[in-house]
Design a protein around this motif. Structure first.
Motif, PDB file in Angstrom:
ATOM      1  N   LEU A 200       0.828  -1.198   0.000  1.00 18.15           N
ATOM      2  CA  LEU A 200       0.000   0.000   0.000  1.00 18.15           C
ATOM      3  C   LEU A 200       0.868   1.256   0.000  1.00 18.15           C
ATOM      4  O   LEU A 200       2.002   1.232   0.459  1.00 18.15           O
ATOM      5  CB  LEU A 200      -0.880   0.013   1.253  1.00 18.15           C
TER       6      LEU A 200
ATOM      7  N   ARG B 282       2.422   4.530   1.403  1.00 13.23           N
ATOM      8  CA  ARG B 282       2.826   4.791   2.787  1.00 13.23           C
ATOM      9  C   ARG B 282       1.776   5.572   3.590  1.00 13.23           C
ATOM     10  O   ARG B 282       1.489   5.193   4.726  1.00 13.23           O
ATOM     11  CB  ARG B 282       4.178   5.502   2.820  1.00 13.23           C
ATOM     12  N   PRO B 283       1.169   6.633   3.059  1.00 11.29           N
ATOM     13  CA  PRO B 283       0.153   7.347   3.864  1.00 11.29           C
ATOM     14  C   PRO B 283      -1.028   6.441   4.258  1.00 11.29           C
ATOM     15  O   PRO B 283      -1.525   6.518   5.373  1.00 11.29           O
ATOM     16  CB  PRO B 283      -0.307   8.485   2.956  1.00 11.29           C
ATOM     17  N   LEU B 284      -1.452   5.570   3.348  1.00  4.59           N
ATOM     18  CA  LEU B 284      -2.551   4.657   3.660  1.00  4.59           C
ATOM     19  C   LEU B 284      -2.119   3.616   4.696  1.00  4.59           C
ATOM     20  O   LEU B 284      -2.860   3.317   5.633  1.00  4.59           O
ATOM     21  CB  LEU B 284      -3.054   3.961   2.393  1.00  4.59           C
TER      22      LEU B 284
ATOM     23  N   GLU C  28       0.157   4.032   7.003  1.00  9.67           N
ATOM     24  CA  GLU C  28       0.227   4.727   8.294  1.00  9.67           C
ATOM     25  C   GLU C  28      -1.159   4.936   8.886  1.00  9.67           C
ATOM     26  O   GLU C  28      -1.364   4.776  10.090  1.00  9.67           O
ATOM     27  CB  GLU C  28       0.945   6.073   8.128  1.00  9.67           C
ATOM     28  N   LEU C  29      -2.126   5.285   8.038  1.00  9.35           N
ATOM     29  CA  LEU C  29      -3.496   5.490   8.503  1.00  9.35           C
ATOM     30  C   LEU C  29      -4.086   4.182   9.048  1.00  9.35           C
ATOM     31  O   LEU C  29      -4.698   4.170  10.116  1.00  9.35           O
ATOM     32  CB  LEU C  29      -4.367   6.025   7.366  1.00  9.35           C
ATOM     33  N   LEU C  30      -3.875   3.086   8.342  1.00  9.67           N
ATOM     34  CA  LEU C  30      -4.385   1.795   8.795  1.00  9.67           C
ATOM     35  C   LEU C  30      -3.738   1.367  10.106  1.00  9.67           C
ATOM     36  O   LEU C  30      -4.392   0.804  10.979  1.00  9.67           O
ATOM     37  CB  LEU C  30      -4.180   0.725   7.718  1.00  9.67           C
TER      38      LEU C  30
END
Length: 192
Positions: free
Chosen positions: A11, A13-15, A17-19
């Motif tokens: 995925l 990286r921002p997604l 981190e969000l997960l």
């Protein structure tokens, strides 16, 4: 490398981190999805066999079985680091919360059937089935899910980090190609 790390590596990286930031909620939703499939399967098995004229009973039985499955998965996976209560007290609270959750889940179906009259002979069999699915398996499940997530965090598993996590991990390093090195700058050297 664990399955979770491999999946997160795929995925952006921002997604990822969000997960990871909301991993408890993500796990709760996954467990809920599995419990939903269990409840859906049992509900329609009962409705198409022994409880064909008692949809609220079939849904209630299916939700009780789905709740048992969800307890063990939530306890050991979704909320594995939360707790703060003795096991028997935690189980009793879980059962009370889920008893309320089963009632919350069944209420929209009961209302559609017995208040709005969305059942045969008042409506066609197709309308009845669509109504039963919408009110029982969509609206009811959504309301019960929101209630359960809130109640688990507040009452059943109230303290975060009450139990040690077996293997907490940070955001995995993403498989990103390194940035290309800058091109050498041509300089005029005096002896060239």
């Amino acid at each position: 490398m664990r399955f979770t790390e491999r999946a997160l590596n795929r995925l952006p990286r921002p997604l990822a981190e969000l997960l990871l930031k909301y991993r408890e909620t993500v796990k709760f939703v996954i467990v809920g999805g599995l419990s939903y499939v269990v409840s859906l399967t049992i509900n329609y098995t009962l409705r198409l066999t022994v409880f064909d004229s008692k949809p609220v009973t079939a849904l209630t039985i299916a939700n009780v079985i789905g709740t048992v499955v969800s307890y063990f998965l939530n306890r050991e996976w979704s909320f594995r680091t939360r707790g703060g209560r003795r096991r028997h007290h935690e189980m009793l609270l879980y059962l009370v919360v889920n008893g309320i959750g089963v009632a919350v889940n069944s209420a929209p179906l009961w209302i559609s059937r017995y208040v709005f009259g969305l059942h045969v002979p008042n409506v066609s069999r197709t309308v009845e089935e669509i109504s039963d699915f919408t009110f029982g398996m969509v609206v009811g499940v959504a309301l019960a899910m929101v209630f359960r997530l809130w109640a688990y965090r507040v009452w059943v598993f109230p303290h975060d980090d009450a139990r040690p996590a077996p293997n907490r991990h940070e955001v995995p390093a993403q498989a990103v190609l390194p940035a290309p090195a800058p091109a050498p700058v041509a300089t005029d050297s005096p002896g060239a």
